[in-house]
Design an enzyme around this catalytic site. Structure first.
Site, PDB file in Angstrom:
ATOM      1  N   CYS A  79       0.839  -1.200   0.000  1.00  0.00           N
ATOM      2  CA  CYS A  79       0.000   0.000   0.000  1.00  0.00           C
ATOM      3  C   CYS A  79       0.875   1.252   0.000  1.00  0.00           C
ATOM      4  O   CYS A  79       1.566   1.513  -0.979  1.00  0.00           O
ATOM      5  CB  CYS A  79      -0.991  -0.032   1.173  1.00  0.00           C
ATOM      6  SG  CYS A  79      -2.293   1.226   1.020  1.00  0.00           S
ATOM      7  N   HIS A 183      -3.925  -4.526  -0.297  1.00  0.00           N
ATOM      8  CA  HIS A 183      -3.510  -5.125   0.980  1.00  0.00           C
ATOM      9  C   HIS A 183      -3.643  -6.647   0.905  1.00  0.00           C
ATOM     10  O   HIS A 183      -4.727  -7.181   1.132  1.00  0.00           O
ATOM     11  CB  HIS A 183      -4.393  -4.611   2.118  1.00  0.00           C
ATOM     12  CG  HIS A 183      -4.127  -3.197   2.509  1.00  0.00           C
ATOM     13  ND1 HIS A 183      -3.125  -2.844   3.386  1.00  0.00           N
ATOM     14  CD2 HIS A 183      -4.717  -2.044   2.132  1.00  0.00           C
ATOM     15  CE1 HIS A 183      -3.113  -1.531   3.542  1.00  0.00           C
ATOM     16  NE2 HIS A 183      -4.075  -1.024   2.785  1.00  0.00           N
ATOM     17  N   GLU A 185      -2.656  -8.741   3.043  1.00  0.00           N
ATOM     18  CA  GLU A 185      -2.978  -9.243   4.391  1.00  0.00           C
ATOM     19  C   GLU A 185      -4.459  -9.081   4.726  1.00  0.00           C
ATOM     20  O   GLU A 185      -4.924  -9.633   5.730  1.00  0.00           O
ATOM     21  CB  GLU A 185      -2.095  -8.553   5.439  1.00  0.00           C
ATOM     22  CG  GLU A 185      -2.488  -7.157   5.832  1.00  0.00           C
ATOM     23  CD  GLU A 185      -2.141  -6.078   4.803  1.00  0.00           C
ATOM     24  OE1 GLU A 185      -2.451  -4.904   5.088  1.00  0.00           O
ATOM     25  OE2 GLU A 185      -1.587  -6.388   3.727  1.00  0.00           O
TER      26      GLU A 185
END
Length: 201
Positions: A79, A183, A185
């Site tokens: 990001c 992202h 994650e």
């Protein structure tokens, strides 16, 4: 061991948690020797380009990041961590980025029916399928939260794109340096697959 660079940016804990899910030893640190001795390094981030570069310089991390990028150690920006790798951002005029990769960060144009920030799930296309996306089929969905996006100077390093009123360079790969605007994650099974590809490099 995977070093997650700590420069007071948000979203570090979720990256650490994802590494734990993959069974990886991860250390959140700004210690130079720990970062340089790591097997892999991640630069996460949420927030303002200018503030982040200020913190990176305040903590003396700029030369460390450059050294890792030039060392061959796999390095992943996530990001804001992607944006910081480039030369400049329209979010913070006059603040130089790390300049490890060539390109600029520009604001997503507002248009009717399309909100900025770009927040939510969007699909990826792969103009050049990089190593992070090995084994992914079709046009998988990943999670974005951003108001600024990358225009890479060299499109040959762009490994994933998405559309949000404009064509967004969503991921890049150059040598040992990888970065994602989205992202991983927070991108469910697809994101874990991407992170697994990174830790297995």
């Amino acid at each position: 061991m995977i070093a997650i660079i700590d420069y007071d940016a948000g979203n570090i804990k979720s990256v650490e948690k994802a590494m734990s899910l993959l069974g990886q030893e991860a250390v959140v640190t700004r210690d130079k020797e720990t970062i340089l001795s790591a097997d892999k390094v991640i630069l996460p981030g949420v927030g303002s380009f200018g503030d982040a570069m200020g913190k990176i310089r305040q903590y003396g991390l700029e030369p460390v990041i450059r050294q890792v990028a030039g060392s061959g150690t796999p390095f992943l920006g996530i990001c804001l961590g992607l944006q910081l790798l480039f030369e400049e951002s329209g979010e913070s005029p006059g603040v130089p980025g790390l300049g490890i990769l060539k390109g600029k960060i520009v604001r997503i144009p507002e248009s009717e029916g399309r909100k900025v920030p770009h927040m939510g799930w969007n699909s990826l296309e792969f103009p050049v399928k990089g190593r992070l996306f090995h084994g992914l089929l079709g046009e998988p969905y990943v999670y974005f939260v951003h108001s600024y996006y990358l225009e890479a100077a060299d499109e040959q390093i762009v490994t994933a794109v998405t559309e949000y009123g404009v064509r967004i360079h969503a991921s890049v790969e150059q040598g040992n340096v990888f970065a994602c605007q989205f992202h991983p994650e927070k991108s469910s099974d697809t994101g874990i697959h991407i992170l697994k590809n990174f830790v297995e490099l």
